[in-house]
Design a protein around this motif. Structure first.
Motif, PDB file in Angstrom:
ATOM      1  N   PHE A 101       0.867  -1.182   0.000  1.00  9.68           N
ATOM      2  CA  PHE A 101       0.000   0.000   0.000  1.00  9.68           C
ATOM      3  C   PHE A 101       0.900   1.227   0.000  1.00  9.68           C
ATOM      4  CE2 PHE A 101      -2.662  -3.325   1.644  1.00  9.68           C
ATOM      5  CZ  PHE A 101      -3.943  -3.028   1.198  1.00  9.68           C
ATOM      6  N   GLU A 102       0.710   2.119  -0.957  1.00  9.86           N
ATOM      7  CA  GLU A 102       1.574   3.294  -1.114  1.00  9.86           C
ATOM      8  C   GLU A 102       0.764   4.511  -1.533  1.00  9.86           C
ATOM      9  OE1 GLU A 102       4.318   4.934  -1.060  1.00  9.86           O
ATOM     10  OE2 GLU A 102       5.655   3.460  -0.160  1.00  9.86           O
ATOM     11  N   ASP A 103       1.290   5.688  -1.172  1.00  5.71           N
ATOM     12  CA  ASP A 103       0.677   6.926  -1.655  1.00  5.71           C
ATOM     13  C   ASP A 103       1.614   7.679  -2.578  1.00  5.71           C
ATOM     14  OD1 ASP A 103       1.628   9.621   0.349  1.00  5.71           O
ATOM     15  OD2 ASP A 103       2.356   7.574   0.667  1.00  5.71           O
ATOM     16  N   SER A 104       2.916   7.358  -2.556  1.00  7.54           N
ATOM     17  CA  SER A 104       3.891   8.122  -3.334  1.00  7.54           C
ATOM     18  C   SER A 104       4.262   7.424  -4.630  1.00  7.54           C
ATOM     19  CB  SER A 104       5.165   8.342  -2.505  1.00  7.54           C
ATOM     20  OG  SER A 104       5.900   7.140  -2.374  1.00  7.54           O
ATOM     21  N   VAL A 105       4.737   8.208  -5.582  1.00 10.79           N
ATOM     22  CA  VAL A 105       5.198   7.654  -6.859  1.00 10.79           C
ATOM     23  C   VAL A 105       6.468   6.816  -6.663  1.00 10.79           C
ATOM     24  CG1 VAL A 105       6.036   8.219  -9.181  1.00 10.79           C
ATOM     25  CG2 VAL A 105       4.085   9.466  -8.207  1.00 10.79           C
ATOM     26  N   PRO A 106       7.493   7.314  -5.933  1.00 10.86           N
ATOM     27  CA  PRO A 106       8.661   6.462  -5.684  1.00 10.86           C
ATOM     28  C   PRO A 106       8.298   5.174  -4.952  1.00 10.86           C
ATOM     29  CG  PRO A 106       9.183   8.745  -5.178  1.00 10.86           C
ATOM     30  CD  PRO A 106       7.702   8.677  -5.401  1.00 10.86           C
ATOM     31  N   GLY A 107       7.300   5.237  -4.071  1.00 13.47           N
ATOM     32  CA  GLY A 107       6.888   4.049  -3.342  1.00 13.47           C
ATOM     33  C   GLY A 107       6.248   3.004  -4.235  1.00 13.47           C
ATOM     34  N   VAL A 108       5.451   3.455  -5.198  1.00 16.83           N
ATOM     35  CA  VAL A 108       4.851   2.514  -6.153  1.00 16.83           C
ATOM     36  C   VAL A 108       5.948   1.820  -6.947  1.00 16.83           C
ATOM     37  CG1 VAL A 108       3.405   2.285  -8.202  1.00 16.83           C
ATOM     38  CG2 VAL A 108       2.674   3.780  -6.335  1.00 16.83           C
ATOM     39  N   GLU A 109       6.923   2.608  -7.398  1.00 17.93           N
ATOM     40  CA  GLU A 109       8.018   2.003  -8.164  1.00 17.93           C
ATOM     41  C   GLU A 109       8.786   1.008  -7.304  1.00 17.93           C
ATOM     42  OE1 GLU A 109      11.994   3.132 -10.739  1.00 17.93           O
ATOM     43  OE2 GLU A 109      10.407   4.619 -10.529  1.00 17.93           O
ATOM     44  N   ALA A 110       9.002   1.334  -6.026  1.00 20.78           N
ATOM     45  CA  ALA A 110       9.708   0.423  -5.133  1.00 20.78           C
ATOM     46  C   ALA A 110       8.943  -0.888  -4.986  1.00 20.78           C
ATOM     47  CB  ALA A 110       9.909   1.076  -3.771  1.00 20.78           C
TER      48      ALA A 110
ATOM     49  N   GLY B 163      -2.624  12.088 -16.161  1.00 24.80           N
ATOM     50  CA  GLY B 163      -2.230  11.595 -17.474  1.00 24.80           C
ATOM     51  C   GLY B 163      -1.097  10.583 -17.423  1.00 24.80           C
ATOM     52  N   ARG B 164      -0.462  10.438 -16.259  1.00 29.36           N
ATOM     53  CA  ARG B 164       0.668   9.508 -16.132  1.00 29.36           C
ATOM     54  C   ARG B 164       0.327   8.314 -15.232  1.00 29.36           C
ATOM     55  NH1 ARG B 164       5.564  12.232 -13.696  1.00 29.36           N
ATOM     56  NH2 ARG B 164       6.562  10.304 -14.403  1.00 29.36           N
ATOM     57  N   GLU B 165      -0.941   8.168 -14.901  1.00 27.87           N
ATOM     58  CA  GLU B 165      -1.330   7.150 -13.932  1.00 27.87           C
ATOM     59  C   GLU B 165      -0.903   5.736 -14.355  1.00 27.87           C
ATOM     60  OE1 GLU B 165      -4.283  10.553 -13.468  1.00 27.87           O
ATOM     61  OE2 GLU B 165      -3.310   9.474 -15.126  1.00 27.87           O
ATOM     62  N   ALA B 166      -1.115   5.383 -15.614  1.00 30.10           N
ATOM     63  CA  ALA B 166      -0.780   4.032 -16.071  1.00 30.10           C
ATOM     64  C   ALA B 166       0.722   3.774 -15.963  1.00 30.10           C
ATOM     65  CB  ALA B 166      -1.243   3.840 -17.514  1.00 30.10           C
ATOM     66  N   GLU B 167       1.516   4.773 -16.281  1.00 32.91           N
ATOM     67  CA  GLU B 167       2.972   4.667 -16.178  1.00 32.91           C
ATOM     68  C   GLU B 167       3.403   4.489 -14.724  1.00 32.91           C
ATOM     69  OE1 GLU B 167       6.866   7.447 -17.353  1.00 32.91           O
ATOM     70  OE2 GLU B 167       4.845   8.290 -17.321  1.00 32.91           O
ATOM     71  N   ILE B 168       2.764   5.237 -13.834  1.00 30.78           N
ATOM     72  CA  ILE B 168       3.080   5.144 -12.404  1.00 30.78           C
ATOM     73  C   ILE B 168       2.733   3.763 -11.864  1.00 30.78           C
ATOM     74  CG2 ILE B 168       2.408   5.992 -10.108  1.00 30.78           C
ATOM     75  CD1 ILE B 168       2.067   8.775 -11.471  1.00 30.78           C
ATOM     76  N   LEU B 169       1.550   3.255 -12.193  1.00 28.42           N
ATOM     77  CA  LEU B 169       1.125   1.956 -11.691  1.00 28.42           C
ATOM     78  C   LEU B 169       2.018   0.825 -12.192  1.00 28.42           C
ATOM     79  CD1 LEU B 169      -2.747   2.357 -12.003  1.00 28.42           C
ATOM     80  CD2 LEU B 169      -1.416   2.283  -9.890  1.00 28.42           C
ATOM     81  N   ALA B 170       2.600   1.004 -13.364  1.00 31.39           N
ATOM     82  CA  ALA B 170       3.523  -0.003 -13.891  1.00 31.39           C
ATOM     83  C   ALA B 170       4.916   0.119 -13.287  1.00 31.39           C
ATOM     84  CB  ALA B 170       3.606   0.115 -15.413  1.00 31.39           C
TER      85      ALA B 170
ATOM     86  N   GLU C  90       4.294  -3.800 -16.802  1.00 32.42           N
ATOM     87  CA  GLU C  90       3.912  -3.333 -18.125  1.00 32.42           C
ATOM     88  C   GLU C  90       2.650  -2.489 -17.984  1.00 32.42           C
ATOM     89  OE1 GLU C  90       5.715  -3.747 -20.744  1.00 32.42           O
ATOM     90  OE2 GLU C  90       7.157  -5.166 -19.875  1.00 32.42           O
ATOM     91  N   ILE C  91       2.507  -1.526 -18.862  1.00 31.96           N
ATOM     92  CA  ILE C  91       1.329  -0.661 -18.830  1.00 31.96           C
ATOM     93  C   ILE C  91       0.061  -1.515 -18.907  1.00 31.96           C
ATOM     94  CG2 ILE C  91       0.080   1.181 -20.012  1.00 31.96           C
ATOM     95  CD1 ILE C  91       2.659   2.146 -18.746  1.00 31.96           C
ATOM     96  N   GLY C  92      -0.833  -1.301 -17.937  1.00 35.34           N
ATOM     97  CA  GLY C  92      -2.114  -1.993 -17.952  1.00 35.34           C
ATOM     98  C   GLY C  92      -2.057  -3.464 -17.599  1.00 35.34           C
TER      99      GLY C  92
END
Length: 255
Positions: free
Chosen positions: A175-184, A206-213, A229-231
């Motif tokens: 569970f994360e709220d930050s972009v670096p945390g999602v990547e981690a 506009g960058r949500e899919a990239e962040i989630l991947a 991968e995206i999606g």
């Protein structure tokens, strides 16, 4: 923890802005704050210093910031849905759910923010709380690198009951709220639930899919291993932890 379990993000911003205002500097914009979220202290300090260009040393800035944090952090509260979700996960008859805490906050900051919330944080076993200054973490290996989540998983596996099969990264939900945390989380090979602050959401629109991947490149020039991968459906964005869909992730708990 910050911005995911506790409502500290706006308090952090307020404290920073109070110091900035003393020196005639503009308020901290979310374009910069987004880069600070979830990162280890030294990395965040470097990014902030390069932007703020305050006429004081980092130590002087930290001392002034701490004055305001000591005033405001004891007012921190759990974010909506947090207590209910944690309470369900730690019920004795919950279906073999193990939880751990992985936060970039150092011990002193952690205690300042949580001393009045021990009833909430105590739901994480003491031996399964990994803080940013944990001696087992190599310097410079904080989020967005995966080490802190892999260490959190190790604390779980090292304390499992005898005979219970170790948990694999792909069986974990971060569970994360930050972009670096999602990547981690993605680099750790784990599934991720991203619950961004509404202002962060606006900043990265506009960058949500990239962040989630996990493909934002927040970790810099490193091998793109274990990212998604995206999606691919391995990460999901939610607006809140309220009414979290436990059954969707195979987590069975009593009503």
């Amino acid at each position: 923890m910050d911005g995911l379990l506790l409502d500290t993000e706006d308090l952090y911003t307020l404290c920073v802005n109070l110091v900035l205002d003393k020196y005639g500097r503009p308020p901290l914009p979310w374009s910069v704050k987004a880069k600070l979220q979830g990162r280890p202290g030294p990395d965040a300090a470097r990014i902030f210093s390069d932007w703020a260009r305050l006429p004081i040393t980092h130590d002087e800035y930290t001392a002034q910031l701490l004055v305001f944090q000591k005033q405001l952090f004891p007012t921190t509260k759990p974010l909506p849905g947090v207590v209910d979700l944690l309470s369900k996960l730690v019920q004795p008859d919950a279906a073999r759910v193990h939880i751990a805490l992985a936060t970039s906050s150092h011990r002193s900051s952690y205690e300042l923010k949580t001393a009045h919330l021990e009833d909430v944080l105590s739901m994480f076993p003491e031996n399964r709380r990994v803080l940013g200054d944990d001696a087992r973490l190599q310097p410079g290996r904080g989020k967005p690198l995966p080490d802190i989540f892999l260490l959190a998983l190790k604390t779980i596996n090292d304390s499992l009951p005898a005979g219970e099969k170790p948990i694999a990264p792909e069986e974990c939900l971060v569970f994360e709220d930050s972009v670096p945390g999602v990547e981690a989380g993605r680099r750790a090979g784990m599934r991720v639930i991203w619950v961004p602050h509404k202002k962060l959401k606006e900043e990265v629109a506009g960058r949500e899919a990239e962040i989630l991947a996990g493909r934002t490149g927040e970790a810099g020039d490193v091998e793109m291993h274990q990212v998604g991968e995206i999606g691919d459906g391995w990460a999901e964005e939610l607006a809140t932890l309220e009414a979290f869909p436990l059954k969707k992730y195979g987590i069975a708990v009593p009503c």
